[in-house]
Design a protein around this motif. Structure first.
Motif, PDB file in Angstrom:
ATOM      1  N   GLY A  74       0.692  -0.813   0.334  1.00 54.08           N
ATOM      2  CA  GLY A  74      -0.420  -0.068  -0.135  1.00 54.08           C
ATOM      3  C   GLY A  74       0.759   1.090  -0.371  1.00 54.08           C
ATOM      4  O   GLY A  74      -0.054   2.204   0.025  1.00 54.08           O
ATOM      5  N   TYR A  75       2.271   1.307   0.409  1.00 53.43           N
ATOM      6  CA  TYR A  75       2.662   2.695   0.399  1.00 53.43           C
ATOM      7  C   TYR A  75       3.403   2.577  -0.739  1.00 53.43           C
ATOM      8  O   TYR A  75       4.145   1.672  -1.419  1.00 53.43           O
ATOM      9  CB  TYR A  75       4.463   2.018   1.489  1.00 53.43           C
ATOM     10  CG  TYR A  75       4.768   3.577   1.443  1.00 53.43           C
ATOM     11  CD1 TYR A  75       4.734   4.325   2.154  1.00 53.43           C
ATOM     12  CD2 TYR A  75       6.336   3.193   0.611  1.00 53.43           C
ATOM     13  CE1 TYR A  75       5.533   5.195   2.163  1.00 53.43           C
ATOM     14  CE2 TYR A  75       6.704   4.046   1.126  1.00 53.43           C
ATOM     15  CZ  TYR A  75       6.837   5.228   1.581  1.00 53.43           C
ATOM     16  OH  TYR A  75       7.564   6.796   1.362  1.00 53.43           O
ATOM     17  N   ILE A  76       3.497   4.398  -0.990  1.00 56.15           N
ATOM     18  CA  ILE A  76       4.034   4.507  -2.676  1.00 56.15           C
ATOM     19  C   ILE A  76       4.323   5.770  -2.166  1.00 56.15           C
ATOM     20  O   ILE A  76       4.910   6.668  -1.667  1.00 56.15           O
ATOM     21  CB  ILE A  76       3.347   5.205  -3.166  1.00 56.15           C
ATOM     22  CG1 ILE A  76       1.900   3.853  -3.990  1.00 56.15           C
ATOM     23  CG2 ILE A  76       3.873   5.511  -4.808  1.00 56.15           C
ATOM     24  CD1 ILE A  76       0.960   4.642  -4.365  1.00 56.15           C
ATOM     25  N   ASN A  77       6.169   5.091  -2.348  1.00 57.48           N
ATOM     26  CA  ASN A  77       7.508   6.731  -2.559  1.00 57.48           C
ATOM     27  C   ASN A  77       6.936   7.496  -3.146  1.00 57.48           C
ATOM     28  O   ASN A  77       6.548   7.576  -3.858  1.00 57.48           O
ATOM     29  CB  ASN A  77       8.394   5.754  -3.227  1.00 57.48           C
ATOM     30  CG  ASN A  77       9.525   4.896  -2.288  1.00 57.48           C
ATOM     31  OD1 ASN A  77       8.962   5.191  -1.008  1.00 57.48           O
ATOM     32  ND2 ASN A  77      10.193   4.159  -3.080  1.00 57.48           N
ATOM     33  N   GLY A  78       7.865   9.052  -1.560  1.00 58.76           N
ATOM     34  CA  GLY A  78       6.828  10.511  -2.575  1.00 58.76           C
ATOM     35  C   GLY A  78       5.772  10.626  -2.308  1.00 58.76           C
ATOM     36  O   GLY A  78       5.095  11.808  -2.562  1.00 58.76           O
ATOM     37  N   ARG A  79       4.802   9.882  -1.937  1.00 54.97           N
ATOM     38  CA  ARG A  79       3.467  10.025  -1.057  1.00 54.97           C
ATOM     39  C   ARG A  79       2.703  10.089   0.393  1.00 54.97           C
ATOM     40  O   ARG A  79       4.224   9.461   0.805  1.00 54.97           O
ATOM     41  CB  ARG A  79       2.861   9.360  -2.214  1.00 54.97           C
ATOM     42  CG  ARG A  79       1.959   9.579  -3.760  1.00 54.97           C
ATOM     43  CD  ARG A  79       1.247   9.016  -4.069  1.00 54.97           C
ATOM     44  NE  ARG A  79       1.333   8.313  -5.359  1.00 54.97           N
ATOM     45  CZ  ARG A  79       0.357   7.903  -6.316  1.00 54.97           C
ATOM     46  NH1 ARG A  79      -1.026   7.375  -5.335  1.00 54.97           N
ATOM     47  NH2 ARG A  79       0.786   7.915  -6.960  1.00 54.97           N
ATOM     48  N   MET A  80       1.836  11.620   0.454  1.00 52.32           N
ATOM     49  CA  MET A  80       1.391  11.042   1.975  1.00 52.32           C
ATOM     50  C   MET A  80       0.850  10.573   2.771  1.00 52.32           C
ATOM     51  O   MET A  80      -0.245   9.750   1.059  1.00 52.32           O
ATOM     52  CB  MET A  80       1.796  12.923   2.046  1.00 52.32           C
ATOM     53  CG  MET A  80       2.675  13.230   1.565  1.00 52.32           C
ATOM     54  SD  MET A  80       1.788  15.268   1.741  1.00 52.32           S
ATOM     55  CE  MET A  80       0.381  15.496   0.785  1.00 52.32           C
ATOM     56  N   VAL A  81       0.286  10.627   3.962  1.00 52.18           N
ATOM     57  CA  VAL A  81      -0.088   9.961   4.461  1.00 52.18           C
ATOM     58  C   VAL A  81      -1.923  10.120   3.925  1.00 52.18           C
ATOM     59  O   VAL A  81      -1.396  11.953   3.998  1.00 52.18           O
ATOM     60  CB  VAL A  81      -0.426   9.739   5.786  1.00 52.18           C
ATOM     61  CG1 VAL A  81       0.852   9.219   6.175  1.00 52.18           C
ATOM     62  CG2 VAL A  81      -0.074  11.125   6.041  1.00 52.18           C
ATOM     63  N   PRO A  82      -3.264   9.888   3.334  1.00 52.81           N
ATOM     64  CA  PRO A  82      -4.032  10.736   3.715  1.00 52.81           C
ATOM     65  C   PRO A  82      -4.780  11.277   4.511  1.00 52.81           C
ATOM     66  O   PRO A  82      -5.959  11.159   4.976  1.00 52.81           O
ATOM     67  CB  PRO A  82      -4.919   9.166   3.115  1.00 52.81           C
ATOM     68  CG  PRO A  82      -4.540   8.720   3.542  1.00 52.81           C
ATOM     69  CD  PRO A  82      -3.029   8.666   3.801  1.00 52.81           C
ATOM     70  N   ILE A  83      -3.778  13.021   5.442  1.00 51.27           N
ATOM     71  CA  ILE A  83      -4.785  12.914   5.630  1.00 51.27           C
ATOM     72  C   ILE A  83      -4.269  14.462   5.463  1.00 51.27           C
ATOM     73  O   ILE A  83      -3.353  15.174   4.939  1.00 51.27           O
ATOM     74  CB  ILE A  83      -3.757  13.060   7.362  1.00 51.27           C
ATOM     75  CG1 ILE A  83      -3.820  11.502   8.030  1.00 51.27           C
ATOM     76  CG2 ILE A  83      -3.787  14.318   8.588  1.00 51.27           C
ATOM     77  CD1 ILE A  83      -3.366  11.573   9.240  1.00 51.27           C
ATOM     78  N   VAL A  84      -5.432  15.591   5.153  1.00 56.24           N
ATOM     79  CA  VAL A  84      -5.572  16.612   4.228  1.00 56.24           C
ATOM     80  C   VAL A  84      -5.992  17.770   5.614  1.00 56.24           C
ATOM     81  O   VAL A  84      -6.111  17.265   6.776  1.00 56.24           O
ATOM     82  CB  VAL A  84      -7.366  16.490   3.850  1.00 56.24           C
ATOM     83  CG1 VAL A  84      -6.743  18.405   3.490  1.00 56.24           C
ATOM     84  CG2 VAL A  84      -7.634  15.960   2.988  1.00 56.24           C
ATOM     85  N   VAL A  85      -4.582  18.475   5.443  1.00 54.51           N
ATOM     86  CA  VAL A  85      -4.105  19.817   6.292  1.00 54.51           C
ATOM     87  C   VAL A  85      -3.563  20.608   5.723  1.00 54.51           C
ATOM     88  O   VAL A  85      -4.759  21.022   6.217  1.00 54.51           O
ATOM     89  CB  VAL A  85      -2.393  18.854   7.134  1.00 54.51           C
ATOM     90  CG1 VAL A  85      -1.678  20.426   7.768  1.00 54.51           C
ATOM     91  CG2 VAL A  85      -2.038  17.116   7.256  1.00 54.51           C
ATOM     92  N   ASP A  86      -3.633  20.772   4.445  1.00 54.25           N
ATOM     93  CA  ASP A  86      -3.008  22.286   3.760  1.00 54.25           C
ATOM     94  C   ASP A  86      -4.305  22.653   3.042  1.00 54.25           C
ATOM     95  O   ASP A  86      -4.163  22.827   1.769  1.00 54.25           O
ATOM     96  CB  ASP A  86      -1.654  22.660   3.376  1.00 54.25           C
ATOM     97  CG  ASP A  86      -0.678  22.236   4.295  1.00 54.25           C
ATOM     98  OD1 ASP A  86      -1.152  22.593   4.634  1.00 54.25           O
ATOM     99  OD2 ASP A  86       0.190  21.540   3.904  1.00 54.25           O
ATOM    100  N   GLY A  87      -5.728  21.348   2.678  1.00 52.57           N
ATOM    101  CA  GLY A  87      -6.601  21.567   1.611  1.00 52.57           C
ATOM    102  C   GLY A  87      -6.047  20.531   1.092  1.00 52.57           C
ATOM    103  O   GLY A  87      -5.474  19.721   1.278  1.00 52.57           O
ATOM    104  N   ILE A  88      -7.377  20.319  -0.101  1.00 51.78           N
ATOM    105  CA  ILE A  88      -7.722  19.521  -0.565  1.00 51.78           C
ATOM    106  C   ILE A  88      -6.926  19.175  -1.576  1.00 51.78           C
ATOM    107  O   ILE A  88      -6.764  20.362  -2.474  1.00 51.78           O
ATOM    108  CB  ILE A  88      -8.671  19.088  -0.969  1.00 51.78           C
ATOM    109  CG1 ILE A  88     -10.251  19.063   0.330  1.00 51.78           C
ATOM    110  CG2 ILE A  88      -9.468  18.165  -1.753  1.00 51.78           C
ATOM    111  CD1 ILE A  88     -10.949  18.567  -0.053  1.00 51.78           C
TER     112      ILE A  88
END
Length: 125
Positions: free
Chosen positions: A53-67
């Motif tokens: 399920g992990y992909i290098n360079g991507r973030m966890v799906p928690i929206v912090v700075d807007g969508i």
């Protein structure tokens, strides 16, 4: 061949862990060791799901700075499956340990062969 193993190190480790747990489950007669083997197998499956399920360079799906664009996040489904699996695994382990305690109180042994022998003797009587 070795390069492929190092490229997929998490998957290789999960397969090795699964093999260790499966071997413990099959070869040991002690019920506690069988439960430990099941837990090692569970852990191997969770490691495999998390690695896939992990992909290098991507973030966890928690929206912090807007969508942001969906391609900026990893897939949350494997993480949810792992979390659910851990909860089910803990519950199953607790049930197996409770049943093992009851078997030990009744038959005085944790060896599966001795317990089955005593059960057959009780059926004959």
């Amino acid at each position: 061949m070795i390069q492929h193993i190092f490229l997929n190190l998490e998957e290789a480790v999960s397969v090795i862990l699964f093999g260790i747990g499966f071997t413990m489950l099959l070869l040991h007669q002690n019920l506690i060791k069988k439960i430990m083997g099941m837990n090692i197998m569970d852990t191997a499956v969770y490691l495999f799901l998390a690695a896939k399920g992990y992909i290098n360079g991507r973030m966890v799906p928690i929206v912090v700075d807007g969508i942001q664009d969906a391609s900026a996040y990893i897939n949350p489904v494997p993480s949810g499956l792992v979390l659910t699996g851990i909860v089910v695994s803990v519950s199953t382990t607790a049930l197996m340990l409770a049943l093992t305690i009851r078997l030990y109180e009744r038959y005085g042994s944790l060896s599966l062969d001795q317990i089955l022998t005593q059960i057959k003797e009780e059926e004959r009587a």
